[in-house]
Design an enzyme around this catalytic site. Sequence first.
Site, PDB file in Angstrom:
ATOM      1  N   GLU A 125       0.888  -1.166   0.000  1.00 37.33           N
ATOM      2  CA  GLU A 125       0.000   0.000   0.000  1.00 37.33           C
ATOM      3  C   GLU A 125       0.919   1.207   0.000  1.00 37.33           C
ATOM      4  OE1 GLU A 125      -1.652   3.010   0.877  1.00 37.33           O
ATOM      5  OE2 GLU A 125      -2.313   2.282   2.843  1.00 37.33           O
ATOM      6  N   GLU A 135       3.462  13.958  -3.632  1.00 42.38           N
ATOM      7  CA  GLU A 135       2.565  13.755  -2.490  1.00 42.38           C
ATOM      8  C   GLU A 135       2.917  14.788  -1.406  1.00 42.38           C
ATOM      9  OE1 GLU A 135       2.858   9.833  -0.748  1.00 42.38           O
ATOM     10  OE2 GLU A 135       0.712   9.819  -0.308  1.00 42.38           O
TER      11      GLU A 135
HETATM   12  C1  SIN Z   1      -6.606   5.104   5.699  1.00 39.23           C
HETATM   13  O1  SIN Z   1      -6.718   3.893   5.897  1.00 39.23           O
HETATM   14  O2  SIN Z   1      -7.586   5.803   5.717  1.00 39.23           O
HETATM   15  C2  SIN Z   1      -5.295   5.805   5.423  1.00 39.23           C
HETATM   16  C3  SIN Z   1      -4.244   4.952   4.912  1.00 39.23           C
HETATM   17  C4  SIN Z   1      -2.910   5.606   4.655  1.00 39.23           C
HETATM   18  O3  SIN Z   1      -2.674   6.785   4.755  1.00 39.23           O
HETATM   19  O4  SIN Z   1      -2.023   4.809   4.321  1.00 39.23           O
END
Ligand code: SIN
Length: 486
Positions: free
Chosen positions: A258, A389
């Site tokens: 992720e 970002e």
């Molecule tokens: C989330 O789960 O809402 C945020 C995830 C992240 O910033 O990696």
Amino acid sequence: MGTQSRVVENVPKGIYVAGEWRDASGGGGFWVEDPGTSKRLCQVADGQAEDAASALDAAVDAQTEWAATPPRERGEILRRAWQLMTDRVDDLAMLMTLEMGKSLAESRTEVTYAAEFLRWFSEEAVRIEGRYAEAPAGGSRLLTMKQPVGPCLLITPWNFPLAMGTRKIGPAVAAGCTMVVKPAQLTPLSMLQLAELLAEAGLPPGVLNVVPSSSAGKTVGPLMSDRRLRKVSFTGSTPVGKSLMEQAAQNLLRVSMELGGNAPFLVFGDADLDAAVDGAVIAKMRNNGESCVAANRFHVAEDVAEEFAAKLAEQLGAMKVGHGAEEGTQVGPLIDGDQRDKVTELVDDAVGKGATVATGGSAAAGDGYFFTPTVLTEVPESARILSEEVFGPVAPVTTFGSEEQALALANGTEFGLVAYVYTQDLRRALRVAEGLQTGMVGLNTGMVSNAAAPFGGVKASGFGREGGVEGIAEYLSTKYVAVSMG
Ligand code: SIN
């Protein structure tokens, strides 16, 4: 003793291996800082390669028995842990605010969100299914079963110190995997507290092991090349994710990534503008803007852009910046000086190239790493803030003329985590949702995160899904058994 000192005092500060707390080999520690004061909170054991190896030994030793534990039992441990987190929300939130900076209200919301992953996966533990079919040619049967992938390495980020942990730990526990967790160096305390809480909920020794460390290289590196490890799940930046992928390839690990985002927030001319502004405040300001799903850039239809930017600037300009534990704080500090400098640099770059500051625009006073909520308008395409970002409370606003242009702007990035779309036209909403190159879309909402939903991205934002019915699949392998009926 006040609540702040009590929660810091009470958190275990060692390496957690096979159900026991121990010092780091060599006995060293590293400091954890409060980003709201830039003062030290406490020291934590500084895990070394030997500690990581012992943690994996413990995970490997526990794997067979844990995989054979009845699913209901695994689920009930998670359910008890959800209850304990829910009962202790105030202390867990205070600890999180102290080490990460977000306001207490946000920390409480994260504790609840984090606990939800445990409750959700407590329910998924008993729904692991295989299938049984007659072979098309007849005469034999096809049987599939789902089995835990085996010992996992879970690497969690500093921005959501609990939720990014529970959304890996929850499905791993439910699937019957054991694990080594490497929490972020900047925010290890919440994870250490969670390890203690999971043990109290009944998680057997060795199933979860935690190795805090100031050196990912010393701990993660050797684990990744250990053939006993079977999976790595990582939440963090794209460059680190790529490097982990290279290491994972050597050992052919199952991988969930992720990674970074650059979320576009599209507002069409037919949108309910007030709702769009409210959604924009959530999508931008949740977690001080330090989230992979934070709206990074706002593309607004030309005819409503000025009004949208003015309303957004009014709301962001009114937000109270302060130490996260202070009453009424809405925006806490950024995580450290480097992050504040990076945000400052991106804003200066945009302004230097012609952007206008509608509100904010600079770091805020205080001992911590504060940055004033900022709205920039007339941001030129060449501004770095549109492609990098931000991870901070800055909203750059640009305009578009047509739906095609809006989609092209939204997709013109290597990232593909989430996009937000505001429109009241159902056909357009579906057209745009289908056309967006992202893993998630917020349709007339500034919030997609939900334990019951599959969270994850495409392109440079990674792959794999966390949460939802998809989340447990990341921790299961399918075994096929060919059954002769002859
Ligand atoms: C989330 O789960 O809402 C945020 C995830 C992240 O910033 O990696």
